[in-house]
Write a protein that holds these residues in place. Structure first.
Motif, PDB file in Angstrom:
ATOM      1  N   VAL A   1       0.849  -0.868   0.405  1.00 36.50           N
ATOM      2  CA  VAL A   1      -0.130   0.370   0.044  1.00 36.50           C
ATOM      3  C   VAL A   1       0.997   1.849  -0.104  1.00 36.50           C
ATOM      4  CG1 VAL A   1      -2.046   1.931   1.031  1.00 36.50           C
ATOM      5  CG2 VAL A   1      -1.872  -1.242   1.019  1.00 36.50           C
ATOM      6  N   ILE A   2       1.230   2.422  -1.054  1.00 38.22           N
ATOM      7  CA  ILE A   2       1.387   3.655  -1.255  1.00 38.22           C
ATOM      8  C   ILE A   2       0.096   4.572  -0.319  1.00 38.22           C
ATOM      9  CG2 ILE A   2       1.867   5.695  -1.747  1.00 38.22           C
ATOM     10  CD1 ILE A   2       3.054   3.966  -4.228  1.00 38.22           C
ATOM     11  N   PHE A   3       0.257   4.621   1.307  1.00 36.24           N
ATOM     12  CA  PHE A   3      -0.873   5.636   1.691  1.00 36.24           C
ATOM     13  C   PHE A   3      -1.265   6.748   2.196  1.00 36.24           C
ATOM     14  CE2 PHE A   3      -3.083   6.689   5.781  1.00 36.24           C
ATOM     15  CZ  PHE A   3      -4.510   6.122   5.446  1.00 36.24           C
ATOM     16  N   CYS A   4      -1.331   7.717   0.966  1.00 35.82           N
ATOM     17  CA  CYS A   4      -1.212   8.585   1.438  1.00 35.82           C
ATOM     18  C   CYS A   4      -2.189   9.418   2.138  1.00 35.82           C
ATOM     19  CB  CYS A   4      -2.158   9.844   0.045  1.00 35.82           C
ATOM     20  SG  CYS A   4      -1.407   9.131  -0.872  1.00 35.82           S
ATOM     21  N   VAL A   5      -1.453  10.857   2.972  1.00 34.11           N
ATOM     22  CA  VAL A   5      -1.241  11.561   4.206  1.00 34.11           C
ATOM     23  C   VAL A   5      -1.087  13.033   3.622  1.00 34.11           C
ATOM     24  CG1 VAL A   5      -1.722   9.777   6.463  1.00 34.11           C
ATOM     25  CG2 VAL A   5       0.441  11.623   5.685  1.00 34.11           C
ATOM     26  N   GLY A   6      -2.400  13.800   4.481  1.00 35.46           N
ATOM     27  CA  GLY A   6      -1.386  15.715   4.073  1.00 35.46           C
ATOM     28  C   GLY A   6      -3.185  16.566   4.897  1.00 35.46           C
ATOM     29  N   GLU A   7      -2.601  17.499   5.439  1.00 36.17           N
ATOM     30  CA  GLU A   7      -3.076  18.620   5.204  1.00 36.17           C
ATOM     31  C   GLU A   7      -3.909  19.720   4.536  1.00 36.17           C
ATOM     32  OE1 GLU A   7       0.312  18.651   5.734  1.00 36.17           O
ATOM     33  OE2 GLU A   7       0.584  20.943   5.791  1.00 36.17           O
ATOM     34  N   GLU A   8      -4.281  20.288   4.680  1.00 40.91           N
ATOM     35  CA  GLU A   8      -5.686  21.323   4.192  1.00 40.91           C
ATOM     36  C   GLU A   8      -4.788  22.161   4.144  1.00 40.91           C
ATOM     37  OE1 GLU A   8      -7.847  21.014   2.221  1.00 40.91           O
ATOM     38  OE2 GLU A   8      -9.181  18.877   2.030  1.00 40.91           O
ATOM     39  N   LEU A   9      -5.558  23.560   3.392  1.00 35.99           N
ATOM     40  CA  LEU A   9      -4.093  24.583   3.686  1.00 35.99           C
ATOM     41  C   LEU A   9      -4.885  25.408   5.095  1.00 35.99           C
ATOM     42  CD1 LEU A   9      -2.236  27.043   2.704  1.00 35.99           C
ATOM     43  CD2 LEU A   9      -4.062  28.154   1.030  1.00 35.99           C
ATOM     44  N   SER A  10      -6.138  25.216   4.816  1.00 36.12           N
ATOM     45  CA  SER A  10      -6.043  26.280   6.168  1.00 36.12           C
ATOM     46  C   SER A  10      -5.740  25.698   7.379  1.00 36.12           C
ATOM     47  CB  SER A  10      -7.849  26.462   6.518  1.00 36.12           C
ATOM     48  OG  SER A  10      -8.078  24.586   6.243  1.00 36.12           O
ATOM     49  N   ASP A  11      -5.313  24.154   7.731  1.00 34.96           N
ATOM     50  CA  ASP A  11      -4.794  23.699   8.134  1.00 34.96           C
ATOM     51  C   ASP A  11      -3.475  23.763   8.773  1.00 34.96           C
ATOM     52  OD1 ASP A  11      -7.223  21.580   8.988  1.00 34.96           O
ATOM     53  OD2 ASP A  11      -5.963  20.253   7.064  1.00 34.96           O
ATOM     54  N   ARG A  12      -2.907  24.253   7.432  1.00 41.33           N
ATOM     55  CA  ARG A  12      -1.265  24.890   7.558  1.00 41.33           C
ATOM     56  C   ARG A  12      -1.345  26.257   8.662  1.00 41.33           C
ATOM     57  NH1 ARG A  12       4.212  23.471   7.021  1.00 41.33           N
ATOM     58  NH2 ARG A  12       3.132  21.252   6.747  1.00 41.33           N
ATOM     59  N   GLU A  13      -2.658  26.835   7.802  1.00 36.89           N
ATOM     60  CA  GLU A  13      -2.594  28.132   8.216  1.00 36.89           C
ATOM     61  C   GLU A  13      -2.621  28.621   9.920  1.00 36.89           C
ATOM     62  OE1 GLU A  13      -3.678  31.153   4.047  1.00 36.89           O
ATOM     63  OE2 GLU A  13      -5.164  29.675   5.295  1.00 36.89           O
ATOM     64  N   ASN A  14      -3.546  27.531  10.502  1.00 37.18           N
ATOM     65  CA  ASN A  14      -3.802  27.182  11.685  1.00 37.18           C
ATOM     66  C   ASN A  14      -2.525  26.808  12.097  1.00 37.18           C
ATOM     67  OD1 ASN A  14      -6.585  28.950  10.593  1.00 37.18           O
ATOM     68  ND2 ASN A  14      -6.984  26.885  11.058  1.00 37.18           N
ATOM     69  N   GLY A  15      -1.840  25.993  11.813  1.00 43.83           N
ATOM     70  CA  GLY A  15      -0.237  25.668  12.852  1.00 43.83           C
ATOM     71  C   GLY A  15      -0.984  23.896  12.745  1.00 43.83           C
ATOM     72  N   ASN A  16      -2.327  23.951  12.471  1.00 45.32           N
ATOM     73  CA  ASN A  16      -2.219  22.044  12.617  1.00 45.32           C
ATOM     74  C   ASN A  16      -1.857  21.916  12.013  1.00 45.32           C
ATOM     75  OD1 ASN A  16      -3.703  23.392  15.018  1.00 45.32           O
ATOM     76  ND2 ASN A  16      -6.066  23.422  13.461  1.00 45.32           N
ATOM     77  N   GLN A  17      -0.998  21.256  11.883  1.00 46.66           N
ATOM     78  CA  GLN A  17      -0.892  19.918  10.975  1.00 46.66           C
ATOM     79  C   GLN A  17      -0.393  19.299  11.159  1.00 46.66           C
ATOM     80  OE1 GLN A  17       0.952  23.178  10.794  1.00 46.66           O
ATOM     81  NE2 GLN A  17       2.620  23.377  10.285  1.00 46.66           N
TER      82      GLN A  17
END
Ligand code: PGA
Length: 251
Positions: free
Chosen positions: A122-138
């Protein structure tokens, strides 16, 4: 730790059978080296891609899979259908699946289990949205995505997994995360794996970066300590770009 790099092309919903055949014939020219090359054509192109690449080291992989092997799930493709045509690896958890097809961590966790039970990698993908990063929640977001999926696996099962960190805001946008952001997140993910599965597994597991990888930035990204290759969308559809990206991974 010397981890073999992976360059995987995610063709998404692109390429007719003719277009797929043409690109694959070009890809066959790539002579092999130190990189694992994979391509993920659409389901309708998988079978022919496998036969066209039967004498090649390029691996044909799937973009998605259902969690059940059989049943009344109109339009779905099962793990055993994939393995029956020779597929050995599947992408699970791509942000487009999460976003447009409502695949939650619970659904993804079942898919991962089913894939592994059927001996698929499995190639399992994870990733945060832009709003998560802007809020420092990445970091919290990535931790949650991993906790509710891969962290349930045992020490044998986790060996089937490659992780792809794909910040959603960098996918198909032409914006690439900067090298600091990439290395920092990859290191964070490797440390989570270390805490759960131990040092040996954490040094062996491969973590790919995805999100607007292009010939112009590939070398710099692939040279980062905790980056073990890339999951490539748009640039994997253009032979010359993909070729250059593979070369960049080759060192
Ligand atoms: P991109 O896509 O390279 O076009 O940004 C990456 C992916 O979705 O895996």
């Amino acid at each position: 730790m010397n981890r073999k790099k992976i360059v995987a092309g995610n063709w998404k919903m692109n390429m007719t059978i003719e277009e797929s055949g043409k690109l694959i014939n070009q890809l066959k020219e790539i002579s092999k080296n130190n990189v694992e090359i994979k391509i993920a054509p659409s389901f309708t192109n998988l079978h022919s891609a496998i036969s066209l690449l039967s004498n090649s080291e390029i691996e044909v992989i799937a973009q998605n899979v259902h969690a059940e092997n059989r049943g009344a799930y109109t339009g779905e493709i099962s793990p055993e259908m994939l393995t029956s045509i020779g597929i050995k690896t599947v992408i699970i958890g791509h942000s487009e699946r999460r976003k447009y097809f409502n695949e939650t961590d619970m659904v993804l966790s079942k898919k991962v289990k089913a894939a592994i039970e059927n001996s698929l990698n499995v190639i399992f993908c994870v990733g945060e949205e832009l709003s998560d990063r802007e809020n420092g929640n990445q970091f919290e977001i990535i931790k949650t995505q991993l906790n509710s999926t891969l962290m349930d696996l045992d020490i044998i099962e986790i060996k089937n997994i490659v992780i792809a960190y794909e910040p959603v805001w960098a996918i198909g946008t032409g914006i690439t995360a900067n090298t600091h952001q990439i290395q920092e997140m990859h290191e964070f993910i490797r440390e989570l794996i270390n805490k759960k599965f131990g040092h040996e597994i954490s040094t062996k597991i491969r973590i790919l970066y995805g999100g607007s990888v292009k010939p112009i930035n590939a070398k710099e990204i692939f040279s980062l300590e905790d980056v073990d290759g890339g999951l490539i969308g748009g640039a994997s559809l253009i032979f010359s770009d993909f070729f250059k990206i593979v070369n960049a991974a080759n060192g």
